[in-house]
Design a protein around this motif. Structure first.
Motif, PDB file in Angstrom:
ATOM      1  N   GLU A  79       0.832  -1.210   0.000  1.00  0.00           N
ATOM      2  CA  GLU A  79       0.000   0.000   0.000  1.00  0.00           C
ATOM      3  C   GLU A  79       0.861   1.253   0.000  1.00  0.00           C
ATOM      4  OE1 GLU A  79      -3.152   2.768   0.214  1.00  0.00           O
ATOM      5  OE2 GLU A  79      -2.925   0.747  -0.597  1.00  0.00           O
ATOM      6  N   ARG A  82       1.976   1.691  -3.487  1.00  0.00           N
ATOM      7  CA  ARG A  82       0.846   2.117  -4.326  1.00  0.00           C
ATOM      8  C   ARG A  82       0.613   3.614  -4.193  1.00  0.00           C
ATOM      9  NH1 ARG A  82      -4.181   3.640  -4.497  1.00  0.00           N
ATOM     10  NH2 ARG A  82      -4.309   3.843  -2.227  1.00  0.00           N
ATOM     11  N   ARG A  83       0.645   4.113  -2.963  1.00  0.00           N
ATOM     12  CA  ARG A  83       0.409   5.550  -2.749  1.00  0.00           C
ATOM     13  C   ARG A  83       1.523   6.389  -3.369  1.00  0.00           C
ATOM     14  NH1 ARG A  83      -1.477   5.884   3.650  1.00  0.00           N
ATOM     15  NH2 ARG A  83      -3.056   4.219   3.556  1.00  0.00           N
ATOM     16  N   GLU A  86       1.041   6.478  -7.104  1.00  0.00           N
ATOM     17  CA  GLU A  86      -0.033   7.360  -7.564  1.00  0.00           C
ATOM     18  C   GLU A  86       0.420   8.815  -7.559  1.00  0.00           C
ATOM     19  OE1 GLU A  86      -2.838   6.683  -8.902  1.00  0.00           O
ATOM     20  OE2 GLU A  86      -3.209   4.564  -8.413  1.00  0.00           O
ATOM     21  N   HIS A  89       2.837   9.346 -10.379  1.00  0.00           N
ATOM     22  CA  HIS A  89       2.110   9.394 -11.651  1.00  0.00           C
ATOM     23  C   HIS A  89       1.510  10.780 -11.896  1.00  0.00           C
ATOM     24  CE1 HIS A  89      -1.527   7.917 -14.185  1.00  0.00           C
ATOM     25  NE2 HIS A  89      -0.504   8.197 -14.962  1.00  0.00           N
ATOM     26  N   LEU A  90       0.975  11.392 -10.842  1.00  0.00           N
ATOM     27  CA  LEU A  90       0.412  12.738 -10.983  1.00  0.00           C
ATOM     28  C   LEU A  90       1.490  13.748 -11.374  1.00  0.00           C
ATOM     29  CD1 LEU A  90      -2.029  12.838  -7.928  1.00  0.00           C
ATOM     30  CD2 LEU A  90      -2.644  12.670 -10.346  1.00  0.00           C
ATOM     31  N   GLN A  93       2.217  13.231 -15.010  1.00  0.00           N
ATOM     32  CA  GLN A  93       1.158  13.788 -15.857  1.00  0.00           C
ATOM     33  C   GLN A  93       1.255  15.307 -15.946  1.00  0.00           C
ATOM     34  OE1 GLN A  93      -2.309  11.918 -13.898  1.00  0.00           O
ATOM     35  NE2 GLN A  93      -2.759  10.967 -15.867  1.00  0.00           N
ATOM     36  N   ARG A 112       3.209  -2.794 -10.568  1.00  0.00           N
ATOM     37  CA  ARG A 112       1.944  -2.054 -10.562  1.00  0.00           C
ATOM     38  C   ARG A 112       2.165  -0.566 -10.806  1.00  0.00           C
ATOM     39  NH1 ARG A 112       0.091  -6.163  -6.980  1.00  0.00           N
ATOM     40  NH2 ARG A 112       1.171  -5.252  -5.185  1.00  0.00           N
ATOM     41  N   VAL A 113       3.237  -0.028 -10.261  1.00  0.00           N
ATOM     42  CA  VAL A 113       3.547   1.377 -10.524  1.00  0.00           C
ATOM     43  C   VAL A 113       3.927   1.548 -11.987  1.00  0.00           C
ATOM     44  CG1 VAL A 113       5.027   3.328  -9.959  1.00  0.00           C
ATOM     45  CG2 VAL A 113       4.300   1.771  -8.151  1.00  0.00           C
ATOM     46  N   LEU A 116       1.098   2.038 -14.318  1.00  0.00           N
ATOM     47  CA  LEU A 116       0.418   3.335 -14.283  1.00  0.00           C
ATOM     48  C   LEU A 116       0.989   4.314 -15.299  1.00  0.00           C
ATOM     49  CD1 LEU A 116       0.212   4.115 -10.440  1.00  0.00           C
ATOM     50  CD2 LEU A 116      -1.714   3.618 -11.946  1.00  0.00           C
TER      51      LEU A 116
END
Length: 203
Positions: A79, A82-83, A86, A89-90, A93, A112-113, A116
């Motif tokens: 977890e 994962r955080r 994320e 990823h922002l 972007q 998993r990263v 993304l």
């Protein structure tokens, strides 16, 4: 006839033109004491001096803030990653080059990263260093405490670390200099056309 309103969305190409480079996630993984933060800090400084929009996310600092509610069991580690993924990823972007330095011990969590972030914007960097060397460095005294049984679920001692099998960049931090490591990552960013050739004069 009423003219059409201009699009309010911002295209990736507009962000690239504004920043002078593309967005990317440079994910540095390795054991505690392998030199991840040192490499991340040097890379961030170099990219900043080249005029890039760059930010380093340090795993320890994120642990103390965004992930302060998590422990160190494998599900909680997943977890945590994962955080961080994320958030990275922002940043990507938004057109930034974000450098993540985190042990991130499990291949599945790193995968998993990677899923993304569109290729080739995800660059996994393996800071490879023998456990014995990391223990000898032990800048925070964590290995000593883990060996004494004072730290449970410590990566490399009582919790597993799965080394990358196909990292884009491998830095042998026990032998190579920090500058060598930075040069390898810059070369990859250039090769993937994330930064322009003119922004890297390492050859």
């Amino acid at each position: 006839m009423t003219p059409l309103a201009p699009s309010l969305s911002i295209r990736d190409e507009e962000r690239r033109q504004r920043a002078g480079h593309g967005g990317a996630v440079v994910w540095i993984t390795g054991l505690s004491g392998a030199g991840k933060t040192t490499l991340a800090d040097a890379l961030q400084r170099t990219l900043f001096d080249l005029g890039c929009q760059v930010f380093a996310l340090d795993g320890d600092k994120v642990r103390n803030g965004l992930c302060a509610d998590l422990g160190f069991s494998l599900p909680e580690r997943a977890e945590n990653i994962r955080r961080i993924g994320e958030v990275a990823h922002l940043f990507c972007q938004a057109g930034q080059i974000v450098i993540v330095s985190a042990i991130s011990p499990m291949r599945a969590d790193r995968a998993r990263v990677r899923a993304l972030v569109p290729a080739p914007q995800f660059i996994e960097v393996y800071c490879r260093c023998p456990l014995a060397v990391c223990e000898a460095r032990d800048p925070k005294g964590l290995y000593r405490r883990a060996r004494a049984g004072q730290l449970a679920e410590f990566t490399g001692i009582s919790s597993p670390y799965e080394a990358p099998e196909a990292a884009e960049v491998v830095v042998d931090s026990a032998a190579a200099s920090v500058d060598d490591g930075v040069g390898k990552v810059l070369a990859r960013l250039r090769q993937m056309k994330i930064i322009k050739a003119a922004q890297y004069q390492g050859e």
